[in-house]
Write a protein that holds these residues in place. Structure first.
Motif, mmCIF file in Angstrom:
data_model
loop_
_atom_site.group_PDB
_atom_site.id
_atom_site.type_symbol
_atom_site.label_atom_id
_atom_site.label_comp_id
_atom_site.label_asym_id
_atom_site.label_seq_id
_atom_site.Cartn_x
_atom_site.Cartn_y
_atom_site.Cartn_z
ATOM 1 N N ASP A 193 0.848 -1.195 0.000
ATOM 2 C CA ASP A 193 0.000 0.000 0.000
ATOM 3 C C ASP A 193 0.887 1.250 0.000
ATOM 4 O OD1 ASP A 193 -2.780 1.090 2.146
ATOM 5 O OD2 ASP A 193 -1.904 1.937 0.323
ATOM 6 N N THR A 264 -6.357 4.357 -1.450
ATOM 7 C CA THR A 264 -6.084 2.916 -1.437
ATOM 8 C C THR A 264 -7.138 2.178 -2.259
ATOM 9 O OG1 THR A 264 -5.111 3.072 0.762
ATOM 10 C CG2 THR A 264 -5.790 0.889 0.018
ATOM 11 N N THR A 266 -7.343 -1.491 -3.020
ATOM 12 C CA THR A 266 -6.833 -2.857 -2.880
ATOM 13 C C THR A 266 -7.424 -3.829 -3.897
ATOM 14 O OG1 THR A 266 -6.476 -2.474 -0.517
ATOM 15 C CG2 THR A 266 -6.496 -4.763 -1.266
ATOM 16 N N ARG A 294 0.055 -9.115 0.224
ATOM 17 C CA ARG A 294 -0.185 -7.669 0.209
ATOM 18 C C ARG A 294 -0.144 -7.106 1.628
ATOM 19 N NH1 ARG A 294 -5.727 -6.860 1.335
ATOM 20 N NH2 ARG A 294 -6.976 -8.746 1.225
ATOM 21 N N ALA A 297 -4.395 -3.436 4.325
ATOM 22 C CA ALA A 297 -5.730 -3.828 3.907
ATOM 23 C C ALA A 297 -6.649 -2.642 4.076
ATOM 24 C CB ALA A 297 -6.231 -5.014 4.732
ATOM 25 N N SER A 324 -1.615 -6.770 7.446
ATOM 26 C CA SER A 324 -1.908 -5.363 7.693
ATOM 27 C C SER A 324 -1.396 -4.923 9.056
ATOM 28 C CB SER A 324 -3.424 -5.117 7.611
ATOM 29 O OG SER A 324 -4.090 -5.918 8.580
#
Length: 343
Positions: A193, A264, A266, A294, A297, A324
């Motif tokens: 991110d 963001t 996602t 990733r 979140a 996250s």
């Protein structure tokens, strides 16, 4: 009169000792005592002569045809008969010939010699460990070797290879196994991110963490790609870049990539990774497993979460590993993160 008397006497003797089919049961009479010395003499004579030696009726022992070969290659391990062109042949296997490739010989009864049977390009299968012929006509022969190797990285699978002959005029028919699917290695795509919600210090820590992750995952069967996402989605480096440049160079690309900030998105990043990162153009391999990781979140107004999940299902071997920070669930087997996004 003497002839009639003898006939009468014989008739009386037959009625006395012979049991007729329709006669009532009668007591079995003992042999005449006068014949007992003769029976004893015959039995003694047989014992003095000894038992007659048994003889094989189907094996020629005096004028046998002998075919000789190298014992070190197990010549004669299997033997079958075959008929071809109105001639009888003896097919002999030597499974250790050729350093373990195996060999077959056809031997002629008339010439009393053996000739090697021509074979296609044969791997090390120990051909001739199994050998059989058509029991009805004897016109076909099948020879097999059970040591055909299929390597899949450090694993070796053993399978069989067979040749079938219907005569010596044409090459044999080859029977090969279909082979097992060899799935080895993994392609890993890391999404991070890059939005405005990530503070500059956290952004630096996150890239340092990804750098350590790259070094931990590095291996001969591993390819890695890194994708940055926020309002815009970019490849920091692709699988092809990773292979061409090497680990040290792509890690430098990661640390030099700027903080673009923005919003963001996602699910859009997942869709981008599935559609554009895991592609042959960017170095992805279709025959291996895929993994998508990733850090971070967040919810995205651009694409809903279900769209990203559906896109991920298009890759049959895709595995996801979301993370996250403090939002990562304590149970590692639990899917997803604590942040709830609309379906």
């Amino acid at each position: 009169m003497a002839v009639k008397g003898a006939v009468k006497e014989g008739k009386e003797m037959s009625e006395k000792y012979v049991t007729h089919p329709h006669a009532a049961p009668r007591e079995v009479m003992a042999p005449d005592p006068e014949l007992r010395p003769l029976l004893v003499a015959l039995l003694t004579l047989n014992l003095l002569r000894g038992l007659a030696p048994s003889q094989a009726f189907s094996i020629e022992t005096h004028n046998a045809t002998v075919f000789e070969g190298d014992a070190d290659v197990q010549f004669g391990y299997r033997v079958v008969q075959m008929r071809s062109n109105d001639s009888s042949w003896l097919v002999v296997s030597a499974p250790l010939a050729g350093n373990g490739t195996g060999a077959l010989y056809r031997c002629s009864y008339h010439a009393e010699t053996c000739q090697p049977i021509p074979l296609p390009d044969t791997p090390l299968v120990s051909l001739g460990l199994a050998l059989a012929s058509d029991e009805i006509s004897g016109s076909r022969v099948i020879a097999c070797g059970p040591r055909l190797q299929q390597r899949c990285e450090e694993n070796v699978y053993l399978q069989g290879l067979c040749y079938v002959w219907g005569g010596w005029e044409s090459p044999p028919r080859v029977l090969r196994p279909a082979g097992q699917e060899c799935i080895s290695g993994v392609d890993v795509a890391i999404l991070y991110d890059d939005s405005l919600s990530i503070q500059p210090n956290d952004f630096t820590l996150m890239k340092q963490f990804i750098g350590k992750l790259l070094r931990a995952l590095a291996g001969p069967r591993v390819q890695i790609a890194v994708v940055q996402f926020s309002s815009y989605i970019n490849h920091v480096f692709t699988f092809a870049d990773y292979v061409a440049k090497g680990l040290e160079a792509v890690e430098q690309d990661l640390m030099a990539f700027p903080h673009l900030k923005g919003n963001t998105h996602t699910p859009s990043a997942i869709l981008f990774t599935v559609k554009q990162t895991f592609t042959p153009e960017h170095g992805a391999r279709s025959h291996i497993n895929s993994s998508c990781s990733r850090p971070g979140a967040s919810c995205s107004p651009k694409l809903r979460r279900r769209s990203g999940v559906q896109a991920g299902s298009e890759l049959p071997r895709l595995r996801t590993a979301p993370g996250s920070g403090r939002h990562v669930p304590a149970d590692p087997g639990r899917e997803g993160v604590s942040t709830r996004c609309p379906e």
